[in-house]
Design a protein around this motif. Structure first.
Motif, mmCIF file in Angstrom:
data_model
loop_
_atom_site.group_PDB
_atom_site.id
_atom_site.type_symbol
_atom_site.label_atom_id
_atom_site.label_comp_id
_atom_site.label_asym_id
_atom_site.label_seq_id
_atom_site.Cartn_x
_atom_site.Cartn_y
_atom_site.Cartn_z
ATOM 1 N N ALA A 1 33.321 21.697 10.649
ATOM 2 C CA ALA A 1 34.433 20.769 10.897
ATOM 3 C C ALA A 1 33.989 19.311 10.835
ATOM 4 C CB ALA A 1 35.074 21.076 12.255
ATOM 5 N N VAL A 2 32.698 19.047 11.014
ATOM 6 C CA VAL A 2 32.227 17.653 10.999
ATOM 7 C C VAL A 2 31.426 17.329 9.745
ATOM 8 C CG1 VAL A 2 32.229 17.494 13.521
ATOM 9 C CG2 VAL A 2 30.126 18.180 12.335
ATOM 10 N N THR A 3 31.438 18.241 8.766
ATOM 11 C CA THR A 3 30.710 18.002 7.518
ATOM 12 C C THR A 3 31.586 18.433 6.338
ATOM 13 O OG1 THR A 3 29.700 20.200 7.710
ATOM 14 C CG2 THR A 3 28.403 18.329 8.507
ATOM 15 N N GLN A 4 31.171 18.014 5.168
ATOM 16 C CA GLN A 4 31.910 18.421 3.969
ATOM 17 C C GLN A 4 31.062 19.198 2.977
ATOM 18 O OE1 GLN A 4 33.747 14.639 2.483
ATOM 19 N NE2 GLN A 4 35.575 15.904 2.801
ATOM 20 N N HIS A 5 29.764 18.989 3.019
ATOM 21 C CA HIS A 5 28.903 19.524 1.956
ATOM 22 C C HIS A 5 27.786 20.441 2.435
ATOM 23 C CE1 HIS A 5 30.606 17.154 -1.295
ATOM 24 N NE2 HIS A 5 30.632 16.111 -0.486
ATOM 25 N N LEU A 6 27.344 20.241 3.645
ATOM 26 C CA LEU A 6 26.189 20.999 4.146
ATOM 27 C C LEU A 6 26.435 22.501 4.026
ATOM 28 C CD1 LEU A 6 23.445 20.491 5.678
ATOM 29 C CD2 LEU A 6 24.747 20.878 7.794
ATOM 30 N N GLY A 7 25.472 23.223 3.473
ATOM 31 C CA GLY A 7 25.558 24.681 3.411
ATOM 32 C C GLY A 7 25.016 25.308 4.689
ATOM 33 N N PHE A 8 25.382 26.585 4.909
ATOM 34 C CA PHE A 8 24.945 27.275 6.125
ATOM 35 C C PHE A 8 24.415 28.659 5.758
ATOM 36 C CE2 PHE A 8 28.346 24.357 7.280
ATOM 37 C CZ PHE A 8 27.731 23.611 8.277
ATOM 38 N N GLY A 9 23.145 28.870 5.986
ATOM 39 C CA GLY A 9 22.563 30.198 5.760
ATOM 40 C C GLY A 9 22.332 30.856 7.109
ATOM 41 N N VAL A 10 23.121 31.860 7.401
ATOM 42 C CA VAL A 10 23.122 32.443 8.744
ATOM 43 C C VAL A 10 22.497 33.832 8.706
ATOM 44 C CG1 VAL A 10 24.530 33.007 10.736
ATOM 45 C CG2 VAL A 10 25.273 31.221 9.145
ATOM 46 N N THR A 11 21.584 34.057 9.612
ATOM 47 C CA THR A 11 20.911 35.350 9.699
ATOM 48 C C THR A 11 21.794 36.360 10.422
ATOM 49 O OG1 THR A 11 18.787 34.240 9.748
ATOM 50 C CG2 THR A 11 18.858 36.512 10.590
ATOM 51 N N ALA A 12 21.906 37.541 9.848
ATOM 52 C CA ALA A 12 22.583 38.641 10.551
ATOM 53 C C ALA A 12 21.878 39.936 10.189
ATOM 54 C CB ALA A 12 24.058 38.709 10.187
#
Lengths: 451, 451
Positions: free
Chosen positions: B95-106
């Motif tokens: 919600a506070v960024t436009q471009h940053l990617g997120f690689g989430v461990t599951a």
């Protein structure tokens, strides 16, 4: 003595068509944007502006495939399909609000308890103690099949499972980390005191666990527990565990009886009558005048879909109403839900025609259409005559139905002393019960505390 | 021809002590605030200001209980315990960024695939196509016990399970809803076209499914797939599925070999060498001068905990190093990880003393200490000599280690043409590969598309 104030949650779902089906086609309805963050952060900001107590987010695992034995209408009218994960909405909404509570539905039949416990603790941390959980066990065969299971557990079996699940969760939330375990002491190099963190063992009929809760205690530890089971077994579960109960209101007299019965069951379970906050679903179409409200309702009506409402109800009951002619009496079979619907409709012989009339708009819940005074009159009447504590306000055309309610009904309720004029401080539980952040000592969950 | 640019992810975890243990005690370190939303939204804004490609969020299910056969040090030093759910951080950061990617461990061994598929689709929707999944299968016995299982699956068995899990996910993400299925046509009252939404059936060795994907297609459909398995079987899995691979770099020659081998395996699997983006973990302590950097490193050193690093490593390897005297040679047993650590440490006979020296600070990954030019030199050297594509930058003292990097190293890399000066438009996948939002046709996941 001050008057009893109404609690107000918005009732929503991470989908297009939730309760009042077909209104997604209204030109001013923006529920087709549900996939975007902005849709939800705007909603949260709106609700907090209106001092709503919480946002109650429904969920379903499975699809509505009973009506016409197909998902065709479900997809065309977007009847809770697609439906996205509800939990992931909350952190973004929490970031733009300070007080709004969040009651999130999660199905314990399918969520592994050890991971779910951490997820809810994380949510309670990130929201600063504003997390609630609406406990459901699922009812759709399509959900069980999608999960790779041969079939649903039998109804009462699901509640046996739920009792076991809750016991495991209480052990993690209440018992694994003592108060004071977390010291965060940089100088002493002690983040947490090992003597006050405990390994939890659980060997239940359905679940096993041997481990530590992965999250340190959040503000509420156990999130506020909501439940909506209407069956005898469901009520017994609620009496033991639930802090908020969501009931389907029929008429006021029936609601009064149910409310009294639920509170009596809680007392028999060692709790207090006021330990339950009881909510009914309500739809509201309000205007500056009664005429304007009726015009608005009539306009919404043009976009509503009775057939979509019926298809939704078909999956709730397991009966494919499409198999019946418009005026054929509908066979209840063993469906308690249909029988209850018949009572709701006050019709001893339900027909498809009657159901379609009922499900066009404002189907499932009392639907109040009028100016602010008349809507407030009716809400006061429900509050006084039935003993409920609050409402889950459905959306009709969104966001304008929330905005209308905030502009017109909230001030009217405030003038009557029936709604707060500012948020109280504290966690969701403290805001609801005024007795601290944690489960009260008389709640079963508290018995799992260390020491 | 322009120079190859470095990809840069921040490497973090929803916990206090992640990689460089003990630094939570530093007076300027704020990782003890990890339970709050603001900690994460500030981090995300900082990273986007620095044009970071992504935030890579680790996770672990279970606790580190091998060292001293206890969790005492783990709790005192907060060695990835407590550890909260990583997924829930992302919506607020999005919600506070436009471009940053997120690689989430599951961890797929524990997450039911039908629910997980929806969770990741929801995340990809809410982030506008910035979701990545770091695929792990777990390795801690304490995690399996906490999940109520008697023991972990055997290593290779976990990858067999993973192949089955991925196949099921591809069917949901790629195959259930055709492109164009969602029409959102208010006038025609067609949200989705039933003819283009398909029921998925899966009968695999580990998983079964019969149902529709609950989410409509998100921008990327399948999130960007990351993986970090170093074993032969893990590499085989990566060659087939992974788009980003996170490797533990030892020396440059060894890394070069591994990178070449991974790319060759991908080619043998019908993909292209450049279909893999390969990342190494790096720690950086940078100053305006070499002297300032060394002073900063020495200051950090005072707060670092070698023993905590060793306790972490004990669980990675399953060996309780506390059982050995300081100079006793450590028995590798059957542990590949220890053997690999011995190679990393370039010591044929590891001792506890040697391990403690190594694990004080900048333990697991190359640690670069110097001014911006020397750090950039070294990063360029890794990029050129090993064939990697990017780094996962660990935190030391947070947030200052990120801020220092952004203030000093990023501009230096930009001046050398080694780092972008603005974000490209598009999804995370498109930003990484420049070839659209979706899996390329040659990726195995694409074979599950409808038609």
């Amino acid at each position: 003595m001050s008057k009893k104030q109404l609690l107000i949650n918005a009732f929503n779902m991470n989908c297009v068509g939730h309760i009042n089906h077909g209104l997604w086609t209204h030109p001013r309805d923006d529920s087709v944007d549900f996939n975007t963050l902005g849709y939800w952060t705007r909603l949260a900001a709106t609700l907090e502006r209106g001092l709503f107590d919480g946002l109650f987010i429904a969920d379903i695992i499975g699809v509505y495939d009973v009506y016409q034995q197909s998902v065709d209408l479900t997809l065309k009218e977007s009847i809770q399909l697609p439906v996205n994960d509800p939990l992931l909405l909350v952190p973004a909404m929490a970031a733009v609000t300070q007080h709004l509570g969040f009651g999130v539905t999660a199905n314990l039949s399918y969520e592994p308890p050890y991971l779910f416990a951490r997820r809810m603790s994380t949510l309670d941390h990130l929201t600063g103690g504003r997390a609630g959980w609406n406990i459901v066990t699922g009812y759709l065969d399509s959900g069980a099949r999608a999960m790779g299971l041969p079939a649903m557990d039998a109804h009462d079996q699901r509640y046996e499972r739920a009792d076991d699940y809750l016991e495991l969760l209480y052990k993690l939330w209440e018992g694994s980390w003592e108060d004071g375990a977390v010291r965060r002491d940089k100088a002493a190099r002690i983040y947490a005191d090992p003597a006050r963190v405990h390994r939890v063992r659980h060997e239940g009929p359905f679940y096993r666990l041997d481990g530590y809760h992965l999250s340190e205690p959040s503000r509420q530890r156990t999130p506020v527990l909501f439940q909506a089971g209407a069956s005898d077994r469901g009520q017994r579960f609620s009496a033991r565990h639930a802090e908020g109960i969501f009931i389907a209101a029929t008429d006021k007299a029936g609601t009064r009886k149910l409310v009294d019965s639920l509170r009596a069951q809680a007392v028999r379970a060692g709790r207090r009558a006021e330990d339950l906050k009881i909510f009914i679903g309500v739809s509201v179409v309000v205007g500056r005048t009664a005429h304007e409200a009726q015009q608005k309702f009539d306009e919404y009506w043009q976009y509503a879909s009775a057939e979509a409402g019926l298809a939704h109800f078909a999956s709730s009951t397991g009966v494919d109403f499409a198999r019946y002619g418009p005026d054929d009496p509908i066979d209840y079979g063993n469906s308690n839900a249909i029988e209850s619907a018949a009572q709701t409709a006050q019709a001893s012989a339900l027909t498809r025609r009657k159901l379609l009339e009922r499900f066009r708009l404002g189907s499932r819940y009392p639907t109040l259409v009028g100016d602010a005074a008349s809507v407030a009159d009716e809400l006061e009447s429900w509050l006084e005559e039935t003993g409920i504590d609050g409402i889950n306000l459905t959306r009709t055309v969104t966001p304008e139905s929330y905005e209308d309610f905030i502009e017109l009904v909230i001030p009217e309720l405030q003038q009557r002393g029936r709604f707060k004029t500012a948020y109280a401080e504290g966690s969701l539980r403290h805001k609801l019960f005024g007795d601290g952040d944690r489960l009260p000592a008389r709640h079963v969950g508290a018995s799992y505390r260390w020491g």
